[in-house]
Enzyme design. Structure first.
Site, PDB file in Angstrom:
ATOM      1  N   CYS A 127       0.814  -1.229   0.000  1.00 54.49           N
ATOM      2  CA  CYS A 127       0.000   0.000   0.000  1.00 54.49           C
ATOM      3  C   CYS A 127       0.842   1.273   0.000  1.00 54.49           C
ATOM      4  O   CYS A 127       0.347   2.347  -0.337  1.00 54.49           O
ATOM      5  CB  CYS A 127      -0.961  -0.003   1.183  1.00 54.49           C
ATOM      6  SG  CYS A 127      -2.127  -1.361   1.115  1.00 54.49           S
ATOM      7  N   HIS A 174      -3.303   7.523   1.707  1.00 50.70           N
ATOM      8  CA  HIS A 174      -3.676   6.167   1.294  1.00 50.70           C
ATOM      9  C   HIS A 174      -5.064   5.896   1.851  1.00 50.70           C
ATOM     10  O   HIS A 174      -5.370   6.230   2.996  1.00 50.70           O
ATOM     11  CB  HIS A 174      -2.657   5.167   1.839  1.00 50.70           C
ATOM     12  CG  HIS A 174      -3.094   3.746   1.677  1.00 50.70           C
ATOM     13  ND1 HIS A 174      -3.542   3.250   0.470  1.00 50.70           N
ATOM     14  CD2 HIS A 174      -3.181   2.714   2.558  1.00 50.70           C
ATOM     15  CE1 HIS A 174      -3.884   1.983   0.625  1.00 50.70           C
ATOM     16  NE2 HIS A 174      -3.672   1.630   1.881  1.00 50.70           N
ATOM     17  N   ASN A 184      -9.949   0.012  -0.518  1.00 50.43           N
ATOM     18  CA  ASN A 184      -8.488   0.096  -0.454  1.00 50.43           C
ATOM     19  C   ASN A 184      -7.922  -0.503  -1.740  1.00 50.43           C
ATOM     20  O   ASN A 184      -7.985  -1.712  -1.941  1.00 50.43           O
ATOM     21  CB  ASN A 184      -8.008  -0.666   0.786  1.00 50.43           C
ATOM     22  CG  ASN A 184      -6.504  -0.641   0.943  1.00 50.43           C
ATOM     23  OD1 ASN A 184      -5.772  -0.224   0.044  1.00 50.43           O
ATOM     24  ND2 ASN A 184      -6.040  -1.093   2.096  1.00 50.43           N
TER      25      ASN A 184
HETATM   26  O1  UT7 Z   1      -3.677  -0.773   3.426  1.00 51.73           O
HETATM   27  C1  UT7 Z   1      -2.804  -1.347   4.366  1.00 51.73           C
HETATM   28  C2  UT7 Z   1      -3.197  -0.955   5.672  1.00 51.73           C
HETATM   29  N1  UT7 Z   1      -4.398  -1.629   6.088  1.00 51.73           N
HETATM   30  C3  UT7 Z   1      -5.128  -1.076   7.000  1.00 51.73           C
HETATM   31  O2  UT7 Z   1      -4.811   0.019   7.377  1.00 51.73           O
HETATM   32  C4  UT7 Z   1      -6.254  -1.820   7.620  1.00 51.73           C
HETATM   33  C5  UT7 Z   1      -6.179  -1.597   9.095  1.00 51.73           C
HETATM   34  N2  UT7 Z   1      -7.204  -2.244   9.877  1.00 51.73           N
HETATM   35  C6  UT7 Z   1      -8.493  -1.839   9.806  1.00 51.73           C
HETATM   36  O3  UT7 Z   1      -8.861  -0.995   9.012  1.00 51.73           O
HETATM   37  C7  UT7 Z   1      -9.459  -2.442  10.792  1.00 51.73           C
HETATM   38  O4  UT7 Z   1      -8.748  -3.158  11.757  1.00 51.73           O
HETATM   39  C8  UT7 Z   1     -10.524  -3.369  10.137  1.00 51.73           C
HETATM   40  C9  UT7 Z   1     -11.483  -2.543   9.342  1.00 51.73           C
HETATM   41  C10 UT7 Z   1      -9.838  -4.388   9.262  1.00 51.73           C
HETATM   42  C11 UT7 Z   1     -11.293  -4.078  11.225  1.00 51.73           C
HETATM   43  O5  UT7 Z   1     -11.912  -3.145  12.100  1.00 51.73           O
HETATM   44  P1  UT7 Z   1     -11.769  -3.301  13.689  1.00 51.73           P
HETATM   45  O6  UT7 Z   1     -12.562  -2.227  14.284  1.00 51.73           O
HETATM   46  O7  UT7 Z   1     -10.298  -3.343  13.990  1.00 51.73           O
HETATM   47  O8  UT7 Z   1     -12.456  -4.676  13.927  1.00 51.73           O
HETATM   48  P2  UT7 Z   1     -11.842  -6.000  14.582  1.00 51.73           P
HETATM   49  O9  UT7 Z   1     -10.865  -6.639  13.671  1.00 51.73           O
HETATM   50  O10 UT7 Z   1     -11.397  -5.658  15.965  1.00 51.73           O
HETATM   51  O11 UT7 Z   1     -13.141  -6.898  14.668  1.00 51.73           O
HETATM   52  C12 UT7 Z   1     -14.263  -6.557  15.470  1.00 51.73           C
HETATM   53  C13 UT7 Z   1     -15.331  -7.614  15.302  1.00 51.73           C
HETATM   54  C14 UT7 Z   1     -14.787  -9.024  15.451  1.00 51.73           C
HETATM   55  O12 UT7 Z   1     -15.767  -9.787  16.113  1.00 51.73           O
HETATM   56  P3  UT7 Z   1     -15.584 -10.130  17.682  1.00 51.73           P
HETATM   57  O13 UT7 Z   1     -14.282 -10.848  17.786  1.00 51.73           O
HETATM   58  O14 UT7 Z   1     -15.579  -8.780  18.357  1.00 51.73           O
HETATM   59  O15 UT7 Z   1     -16.791 -10.955  17.956  1.00 51.73           O
HETATM   60  C15 UT7 Z   1     -14.680  -9.513  14.021  1.00 51.73           C
HETATM   61  O16 UT7 Z   1     -14.804 -10.910  13.911  1.00 51.73           O
HETATM   62  O17 UT7 Z   1     -15.883  -7.540  13.990  1.00 51.73           O
HETATM   63  C16 UT7 Z   1     -15.840  -8.829  13.370  1.00 51.73           C
HETATM   64  N3  UT7 Z   1     -15.684  -8.656  11.939  1.00 51.73           N
HETATM   65  C17 UT7 Z   1     -16.725  -8.434  11.105  1.00 51.73           C
HETATM   66  N4  UT7 Z   1     -18.045  -8.351  11.326  1.00 51.73           N
HETATM   67  C18 UT7 Z   1     -18.850  -8.102  10.263  1.00 51.73           C
HETATM   68  C19 UT7 Z   1     -14.542  -8.645  11.203  1.00 51.73           C
HETATM   69  N5  UT7 Z   1     -14.815  -8.448   9.911  1.00 51.73           N
HETATM   70  C20 UT7 Z   1     -16.168  -8.322   9.830  1.00 51.73           C
HETATM   71  C21 UT7 Z   1     -17.040  -8.066   8.758  1.00 51.73           C
HETATM   72  N6  UT7 Z   1     -18.364  -7.968   9.021  1.00 51.73           N
HETATM   73  N7  UT7 Z   1     -16.610  -7.907   7.479  1.00 51.73           N
END
Ligand code: UT7
Length: 325
Positions: A114, A252, A282
């Site tokens: 990225c 980005h 992204n």
């Molecule tokens: O381009 C390179 C750089 N990349 C990035 O910058 C990405 C960086 N990371 C992020 O943008 C975020 O971490 C995400 C958008 C990927 C995830 O958001 P988050 O607020 O960090 O969520 P999380 O990973 O902590 O997950 C929260 C909950 C989890 O459930 P539990 O464990 O709390 O029950 C996940 O299983 O959300 C769940 N979850 C989803 N639920 C519905 C994860 N993906 C999904 C989904 N739909 N697509």
């Protein structure tokens, strides 16, 4: 003093648009979850037979047309991609051929995921400043959909495909001050110890397969906020500037929440941040040139504006570029 100026920019997005609701039919997710956590509402996905070089070439040709140039006027192609058409040759040489450069100059790919566009811009800038290149095409192009595990809701909802290209031209009339037009400075970083946080679980020297993207989202998020906050301050300090001096933040486009945090660090109001994540998702190395071109084409970014670009990606890699348009 010589500086590299951006004289043209253009982009290409595939025709097919996939909404969050479309994805909710494939995996256990909702429009609201995706929109609230990332800011993404839809993304473009390449056609079955549409390659990274096809998209890169379309963006490059449009940039050439806008500048009134042809491939013969270009000395080098720097193409940032994580999704090359083939393991080799470099996708950049296919673009070199398709835009009619023949055997003129040289072309190679840059892999920093990225952060790829910032790395490519920095590389091209250094070739221009060292007088080895007078005009360069710098492209970010991705067919990221090829790397997605469409059953993994934690990654497949985040990414999209597309390409953006800029043409850099040497300007020998620069004064060496922050008032100059062109690239004022670039700042690159990486820390390989974190390569396991965001990676593809395949490759020619390991599994002999292409593999799929895997990510520890929370860790990547945490590092992204920290590193992008650091690197924008580094870029400003290197030029004796403050956040208020920036007309446009062109970040980005991974996650609106990360972008908001960086803008806040700079003290920039939302109306001075170029945001395309909503419609593009992204697009990895393509996201910054896609955002830049969007704001140039809709008339927001004008000649003389000071632009701060920044990115963070797998590796980890991160970086920034300060440019007077
Ligand atoms: O381009 C390179 C750089 N990349 C990035 O910058 C990405 C960086 N990371 C992020 O943008 C975020 O971490 C995400 C958008 C990927 C995830 O958001 P988050 O607020 O960090 O969520 P999380 O990973 O902590 O997950 C929260 C909950 C989890 O459930 P539990 O464990 O709390 O029950 C996940 O299983 O959300 C769940 N979850 C989803 N639920 C519905 C994860 N993906 C999904 C989904 N739909 N697509």
């Amino acid at each position: 003093m010589r500086r590299a100026r951006i004289i043209s920019c253009a982009s290409y997005l595939p025709e097919s648009v996939i909404t969050n609701d479309d994805l909710a039919k494939r995996v256990d997710t909702t429009h609201d979850w995706i929109e609230q956590r990332t800011g993404i509402k839809s993304r473009h996905i390449a056609a079955k037979d549409e390659t990274t070089s096809d998209m890169a070439t379309r963006a490059a040709q449009r940039a050439l047309e806008k500048a009134g140039l042809t491939g013969q006027d270009i000395d080098a192609v720097f193409l940032a991609t994580t999704t090359p058409d083939q393991t080799f040759p470099a996708t950049a040489v296919t673009v070199q051929d398709k835009i009619g450069m023949g055997d003129k100059g040289f072309a190679f790919d840059i892999q920093a995921v990225c952060s790829g566009f910032i790395y490519a811009l920095a590389t091209a800038d250094n070739f221009v400043k060292s007088r080895q290149v007078s005009r360069a095409l710098v492209i970010g192009a991705e067919r990221f959909s090829s790397l997605l595990d469409w059953n993994d809701r934690t990654t497949c909802v985040l990414f999209g495909d597309g390409a953006g290209a800029v043409i850099l031209e040497a300007d020998d009339s620069a004064q060496g001050t922050k008032e100059d037009s062109g690239i004022l400075s670039t700042h690159l970083h990486s820390e390989g110890a974190h390569r396991g946080q965001l990676y593809v679980d395949g490759g020619p020297a390991t599994t002999q397969t292409t593999g799929h993207v895997r990510m520890n989202g929370r860790e990547v998020f945490r590092h992204a906020v920290t590193r992008m906050g650091e690197v924008v301050v580094e870029a400003l300090q290197a030029n004796g500037l403050e956040g208020k001096d920036i007309q446009w933040l062109v970040p980005h486009q991974a996650n609106k929440r990360i972008i908001d945090a960086t803008a806040q660090k700079l003290g920039l109001p939302p109306e001075r941040v170029v945001l395309t994540v909503e419609k593009h998702g992204n697009t990895s190395a393509a996201s910054i040139p896609l955002a830049l071109c969007t704001a140039v084409e809709d008339g927001r970014i004008r000649s003389g504006d000071l632009i701060l670009m920044e990115a963070m990606g797998g590796g980890f890699t991160w970086g920034a570029a300060l440019v007077r348009y």
